[in-house]
Design an enzyme around this catalytic site. Structure first.
Site, PDB file in Angstrom:
ATOM      1  N   GLU A   1      83.583  27.094  91.592  1.00 11.16           N
ATOM      2  CA  GLU A   1      82.190  27.146  92.025  1.00 11.16           C
ATOM      3  C   GLU A   1      81.973  26.313  93.280  1.00 11.16           C
ATOM      4  O   GLU A   1      81.349  26.763  94.246  1.00 11.16           O
ATOM      5  CB  GLU A   1      81.276  26.671  90.892  1.00 11.16           C
TER       6      GLU A   1
ATOM      7  N   ARG B   1      61.083  34.149 122.953  1.00  8.36           N
ATOM      8  CA  ARG B   1      59.809  33.419 122.933  1.00  8.36           C
ATOM      9  C   ARG B   1      59.655  32.593 124.214  1.00  8.36           C
ATOM     10  O   ARG B   1      60.589  31.900 124.632  1.00  8.36           O
ATOM     11  CB  ARG B   1      59.795  32.504 121.705  1.00  8.36           C
TER      12      ARG B   1
ATOM     13  N   GLN C   1      65.786  21.692 126.681  1.00 10.62           N
ATOM     14  CA  GLN C   1      66.954  21.003 126.135  1.00 10.62           C
ATOM     15  C   GLN C   1      66.771  20.644 124.661  1.00 10.62           C
ATOM     16  O   GLN C   1      67.709  20.743 123.867  1.00 10.62           O
ATOM     17  CB  GLN C   1      67.241  19.738 126.945  1.00 10.62           C
TER      18      GLN C   1
END
Length: 422
Positions: free
Chosen positions: A242, A268, A279
């Protein structure tokens, strides 16, 4: 050391990713509800549910590393992370213990259905007072003619409300500490099994979870996993799979978030500039990429160690002896090395005994990494990231439990510290 994937491995990833996207197209309403039997059968047809199980049971016969890549592809391609988690828990916490410890007749009866999706399995370990510490379970198994009688309640069982079969653990000798725990496989329709309704959860909504109670439930000796008193061994074996493989789904989630954010900041515009030109934004994406690739390296190493540790083929006790994409160079057998754990351990090649360390490092890095990446994604999308339309907030909700299940982040730190000899 070869870090590339071979042609077969690349093709498997691409085929799995494409198949998942076709089988589970974007559907926000589906992502907010528990999976259906039809969803489960589709995963079975894609080979997801039994990737690490032998072909004779209908599985893929893959080792840990190749199985993790399958799970990663599903995590990238399917927006219902809860469904992917349910499938991974079904395989690693339930199917693997059956493969490694159940009697052949039980394997023959259950594993084909587990691989195909005809059966759903649930791992019933957690109790109200046994979360991180599972050494003292309140659920008891009392010996009786031909088997055991189980009594008590498991408080949080993934897939519990819909499972057909449970892998569970109970105390058979309260005075024997970890040697007093025994693993069992219990059918849902066994008298005395009561599955509670689904919990209202924050995330992983595609995976139903609830309580499972045993009220005088008789389990025959043939459905003991391994032998009486080996419950801790059975559980830790499932945890190895797991922690190494399941969290590959979160690598897929991180890749999906990184792709969505990269596309978003390129399109955008604010202050007459693309977001990507700021930055502060580009550096946030760089950190997201760093977390993803760091987690990948650790998880692949953990899976590679698991394959080395258990060896074998056809998905049983391991699988393909491949390093990332090439052949394993088993340098550990070229000479006899000092196996001490002194101060010079860092100068020696780690052997399979270090699998617990790599699994803990991997689990910690990936679970914390996806949580931070999901937070960054919300920040990059702004108000849109807080709305359900784009699925960004869902990724954040789905990331939170990754720091809790399979051992909390602090438990992983404890394991790492122990492996360092602290």
């Amino acid at each position: 050391m070869e870090f590339g994937w071979n042609t077969e491995q690349r093709a498997r990833y691409a085929t799995t990713l494409a198949g998942v996207r076709v089988a589970f197209p974007l559907d926000r309403e589906r992502d907010e509800r528990p999976f259906t039997r039809e969803d489960w059968l589709r995963l079975g047809k894609l080979g997801v549910l039994g990737a690490s199980l032998p072909e004779r049971f209908g599985g893929g016969g893959l080792g840990a590393l190749d199985t993790a890549r399958v799970i990663e592809a599903v995590g990238e391609g399917c927006s219902s992370t809860g469904l992917v988690f349910a499938a991974a828990a079904h395989q690693f916490a339930c199917a693997r213990p059956l493969l490694d410890f159940a009697e052949p007749a039980v394997q023959k009866r259950l594993l084909p259905g587990i691989c195909s999706g005809a059966l759903i399995a649930g791992n019933a370990m957690t109790e109200a007072d046994a979360g991180s510490d599972v050494s003292r379970l309140a659920v008891t198994a009392t010996p009786t003619d031909g088997g055991y009688v189980l009594d008590g309640t498991k408080s949080f069982v993934s897939n519990g409300p819909v499972a057909d079969v449970y892998v569970t653990y109970a105390t058979t000798d309260a005075k024997a500490a970890h040697l007093g725990l025994t693993g069992f496989v219990v059918d849902r329709d066994a008298p005395g099994v009561v599955a509670g309704p689904p919990f209202e959860k924050t995330g992983l909504l595609g995976c139903p979870a609830g309580t499972v109670s045993f009220d005088g439930c008789f389990v025959p000796d043939s459905q003991v996993l391994g032998a009486p008193g080996l419950g801790s061994t059975v559980f830790q074996t499932s945890m190895a799979w797991e922690r190494a493989c399941l969290f590959a789904l979160y690598l897929g989630v991180q890749q999906r978030l990184l792709d969505a954010c990269t596309d978003h900041v390129r399109r955008r515009r604010q202050f007459q500039r693309r977001l990507s030109e700021f930055q502060a934004v580009s550096h946030r994406l760089a950190e997201m990429k760093l977390r993803l690739e760091s987690g990948r390296l650790l998880l692949y190493r953990a899976c590679w160690e698991l394959d080395r540790e258990v060896g074998g083929g056809d998905g049983e006790y391991g699988g393909d002896d491949r390093e990332y994409g090439g052949d394993v160079r088993d340098d550990s057998r070229e000479d006899d090395r000092d196996d001490s754990r002194g101060d010079d351990r860092h100068d020696q090649d780690e052997g399979p005994e270090d699998g617990a360390l790599w699994a803990a490092l991997s689990k910690l890095a990936v679970s914390e990494g996806v949580l931070e990446t999901a937070m960054d994604a919300v920040r990059l999308f702004g108000a849109r990231g807080y709305l359900r339309e784009d699925g960004i907030e869902a990724a954040l909700r789905d990331a939170v439990p990754g720091t809790l299940f399979s051992g909390t982040s602090d438990i992983q730190r404890e394991i790492i510290a122990r492996e360092l000899g602290l």
